[in-house]
Design a protein around this motif. Structure first.
Motif, PDB file in Angstrom:
ATOM      1  N   ASN A 249      22.746  50.673  88.184  1.00 27.33           N
ATOM      2  CA  ASN A 249      22.924  49.899  89.172  1.00 27.33           C
ATOM      3  C   ASN A 249      21.783  48.508  89.067  1.00 27.33           C
ATOM      4  O   ASN A 249      20.576  48.828  88.950  1.00 27.33           O
ATOM      5  CB  ASN A 249      22.866  50.636  90.511  1.00 27.33           C
ATOM      6  CG  ASN A 249      22.712  49.707  91.664  1.00 27.33           C
ATOM      7  OD1 ASN A 249      22.932  48.762  91.724  1.00 27.33           O
ATOM      8  ND2 ASN A 249      23.484  50.282  92.882  1.00 27.33           N
ATOM      9  N   PRO A 250      22.194  47.345  89.055  1.00 26.51           N
ATOM     10  CA  PRO A 250      21.285  46.181  88.973  1.00 26.51           C
ATOM     11  C   PRO A 250      20.168  46.271  89.866  1.00 26.51           C
ATOM     12  O   PRO A 250      19.303  45.493  89.795  1.00 26.51           O
ATOM     13  CB  PRO A 250      22.084  45.088  88.844  1.00 26.51           C
ATOM     14  CG  PRO A 250      23.488  45.381  88.480  1.00 26.51           C
ATOM     15  CD  PRO A 250      23.658  46.792  89.128  1.00 26.51           C
ATOM     16  N   GLU A 251      20.573  46.935  91.279  1.00 30.49           N
ATOM     17  CA  GLU A 251      19.524  46.936  92.054  1.00 30.49           C
ATOM     18  C   GLU A 251      18.459  47.872  92.126  1.00 30.49           C
ATOM     19  O   GLU A 251      17.480  47.875  92.892  1.00 30.49           O
ATOM     20  CB  GLU A 251      20.198  47.234  93.616  1.00 30.49           C
ATOM     21  CG  GLU A 251      21.155  45.934  94.009  1.00 30.49           C
ATOM     22  CD  GLU A 251      21.754  46.319  95.426  1.00 30.49           C
ATOM     23  OE1 GLU A 251      21.294  47.436  95.856  1.00 30.49           O
ATOM     24  OE2 GLU A 251      22.783  45.355  95.603  1.00 30.49           O
ATOM     25  N   THR A 252      18.453  48.918  91.098  1.00 30.96           N
ATOM     26  CA  THR A 252      17.691  50.256  91.053  1.00 30.96           C
ATOM     27  C   THR A 252      16.320  49.436  90.658  1.00 30.96           C
ATOM     28  O   THR A 252      15.523  50.327  91.295  1.00 30.96           O
ATOM     29  CB  THR A 252      18.423  51.312  90.138  1.00 30.96           C
ATOM     30  OG1 THR A 252      19.447  51.498  90.865  1.00 30.96           O
ATOM     31  CG2 THR A 252      17.453  52.479  90.038  1.00 30.96           C
ATOM     32  N   MET A 253      16.207  49.045  89.539  1.00 30.36           N
ATOM     33  CA  MET A 253      15.007  48.937  88.875  1.00 30.36           C
ATOM     34  C   MET A 253      14.163  47.957  89.824  1.00 30.36           C
ATOM     35  O   MET A 253      12.673  48.106  89.854  1.00 30.36           O
ATOM     36  CB  MET A 253      14.981  48.346  87.408  1.00 30.36           C
ATOM     37  CG  MET A 253      15.614  49.318  86.536  1.00 30.36           C
ATOM     38  SD  MET A 253      15.028  51.033  86.315  1.00 30.36           S
ATOM     39  CE  MET A 253      15.485  51.661  84.990  1.00 30.36           C
TER      40      MET A 253
ATOM     41  N   PHE B  91      28.903  54.260  83.387  1.00 25.19           N
ATOM     42  CA  PHE B  91      28.636  52.961  83.449  1.00 25.19           C
ATOM     43  C   PHE B  91      29.201  52.438  84.871  1.00 25.19           C
ATOM     44  O   PHE B  91      29.144  51.083  85.285  1.00 25.19           O
ATOM     45  CB  PHE B  91      29.537  52.080  82.415  1.00 25.19           C
ATOM     46  CG  PHE B  91      29.462  50.722  82.371  1.00 25.19           C
ATOM     47  CD1 PHE B  91      28.192  50.256  81.721  1.00 25.19           C
ATOM     48  CD2 PHE B  91      30.261  49.677  82.538  1.00 25.19           C
ATOM     49  CE1 PHE B  91      27.895  48.811  81.631  1.00 25.19           C
ATOM     50  CE2 PHE B  91      30.251  48.307  82.563  1.00 25.19           C
ATOM     51  CZ  PHE B  91      29.007  48.003  82.040  1.00 25.19           C
ATOM     52  N   ASP B  92      29.660  53.379  85.706  1.00 25.89           N
ATOM     53  CA  ASP B  92      30.309  53.047  87.007  1.00 25.89           C
ATOM     54  C   ASP B  92      29.506  52.199  87.963  1.00 25.89           C
ATOM     55  O   ASP B  92      30.306  51.144  88.557  1.00 25.89           O
ATOM     56  CB  ASP B  92      30.857  54.163  87.904  1.00 25.89           C
ATOM     57  CG  ASP B  92      32.201  54.765  87.177  1.00 25.89           C
ATOM     58  OD1 ASP B  92      32.197  54.443  85.876  1.00 25.89           O
ATOM     59  OD2 ASP B  92      32.482  55.852  87.803  1.00 25.89           O
ATOM     60  N   TYR B  93      28.442  52.255  88.185  1.00 26.44           N
ATOM     61  CA  TYR B  93      27.519  51.364  89.123  1.00 26.44           C
ATOM     62  C   TYR B  93      27.635  49.790  88.466  1.00 26.44           C
ATOM     63  O   TYR B  93      27.989  49.011  89.488  1.00 26.44           O
ATOM     64  CB  TYR B  93      25.916  52.046  89.350  1.00 26.44           C
ATOM     65  CG  TYR B  93      25.754  52.958  90.022  1.00 26.44           C
ATOM     66  CD1 TYR B  93      26.401  53.098  91.318  1.00 26.44           C
ATOM     67  CD2 TYR B  93      25.551  54.268  89.560  1.00 26.44           C
ATOM     68  CE1 TYR B  93      26.102  54.476  92.158  1.00 26.44           C
ATOM     69  CE2 TYR B  93      25.602  55.562  90.277  1.00 26.44           C
ATOM     70  CZ  TYR B  93      25.628  55.307  91.533  1.00 26.44           C
ATOM     71  OH  TYR B  93      25.660  56.386  92.451  1.00 26.44           O
ATOM     72  N   MET B  94      27.174  49.691  87.270  1.00 21.65           N
ATOM     73  CA  MET B  94      27.357  48.316  86.639  1.00 21.65           C
ATOM     74  C   MET B  94      28.828  47.735  86.598  1.00 21.65           C
ATOM     75  O   MET B  94      29.113  46.666  87.272  1.00 21.65           O
ATOM     76  CB  MET B  94      27.155  48.298  85.254  1.00 21.65           C
ATOM     77  CG  MET B  94      27.027  47.006  84.620  1.00 21.65           C
ATOM     78  SD  MET B  94      25.738  45.976  85.399  1.00 21.65           S
ATOM     79  CE  MET B  94      24.197  46.593  84.674  1.00 21.65           C
TER      80      MET B  94
END
Length: 317
Positions: A153-157, A215-218
């Motif tokens: 998920n791009p928001e996680t980091m 890869f589902d979150y991306m």
């Protein structure tokens, strides 16, 4: 790279007797950096101006964030830094147990992905005095049974960087401003990833098939719709997908009803191998992804490499 979940459970239980003994010996023979029973914030006064905060990260991509935020004020140990190690099946050694016991901060994925870390923490009598972050649970609000691969998920980091800056500032208040500046610098370094996600994001849902939900979150961030959720969940759980689910996926690939087949190259089986061959023969682009960070690559490089494959599959360069 996955065992059946029941087999994993018994494997973890079997190894905990030795680890518990090691932790008890460590507790008796070592001098703790914090006072058992105090909060992480209460222990901040025990971090001197010269000592480094000891951080243990279960996965190296989380350790990368911790090091970026902590800078030269932290000493980060990554437990899983070999891309060939399966996080699900990892069995911690007594040395790993001692390292966790001596740490002041622990960062791991959670929601059952690295359940062995839960066991280590439970067996550590000093764990209540540590700063502990379960990324999926505490940062992304997930629970047991949710998709565990939250680092896609791009928001996680970015959220994790801010969380770690807050936690480090509690342990080491005199450097709080530095930790928050470091977090912002790290977040800014991920701008190319955010830009690429926006570039590849589809205006309407585009169908893809996946070997499992790594890869589902991306995919969701790119507005790509996974068309074989039952099949991928079965593979993720280590069970055989139903004949009808396999047939549906085969039809997707033969008739090119999907734009790409996303394949986790670290977890294969005869069924998945045959589908990869079918995708190739049918001319359906294959996007190869991994569950762990490839050796020698940063998180940004890892994500960008995979997104480049997606761009090629979508015809976007």
């Amino acid at each position: 790279m996955k065992k059946n979940k029941l087999a994993r459970k018994f494997s973890l239980i079997a190894g905990m007797g030795v680890i518990t003994s090691v932790l008890l010996l460590s507790a008796c023979g070592a001098t703790s950096n914090t006072t058992s029973g105090s909060s992480a914030a209460d222990s901040s006064s025990k971090t001197s101006s010269t000592s480094k905060i000891k951080i243990v990260a279960a996965e190296n991509f989380y350790g990368e964030v911790a090091k970026a935020v902590g800078g030269d004020r932290v000493d980060v140990t990554n437990i899983l830094d070999n891309p060939n190690t399966d996080p699900h099946d990892f069995e911690p050694t007594p040395e790993v147990a001692r390292t966790v016991s001596k740490s002041q901060m622990i960062v791991y994925n959670g929601v059952g992905y690295d359940a062995w870390m839960d066991k280590l923490i439970s067996a550590d009598s000093s764990s209540k005095s540590k700063s502990i972050t379960k990324v999926a649970d505490d940062v992304m609000g997930k629970k047991e049974g949710d998709n565990e691969h939250v680092w896609y998920n791009p928001e996680t980091m970015p959220k994790l960087a801010n969380k770690l800056a807050d936690d480090l500032a509690k342990l080491d208040p005199s450097k709080g401003e530095t930790y928050h500046k470091n977090a912002q610098t790290f977040i800014a370094s991920l701008a190319p990833l955010q830009e690429k996600v926006q570039k590849l994001k589809q205006t309407s849902g585009v169908k893809i098939d996946v070997s499992e939900p790594v890869f589902d979150y991306m995919a969701n961030a790119l507005n790509l719709s996974v068309n074989d959720t039952k099949f991928s969940k079965a593979i993720d759980n280590g069970t055989e997908p139903s004949a009808s689910d396999v047939a549906q996926l085969q039809s997707d690939l033969k008739d090119k009803n999907v734009k790409a087949f996303v394949y986790n190259i670290q977890n294969s089986s005869p069924t998945v191998d045959n589908l990869v061959k079918l995708a190739k023969s049918s001319g359906v682009p294959i996007v190869e992804v991994t569950e762990t960070n490839p050796k020698g690559k940063t998180y940004l490089q890892w994500m960008n490499d995979q997104l480049d494959q997606v761009g090629k599959a979508l015809g976007i360069q």
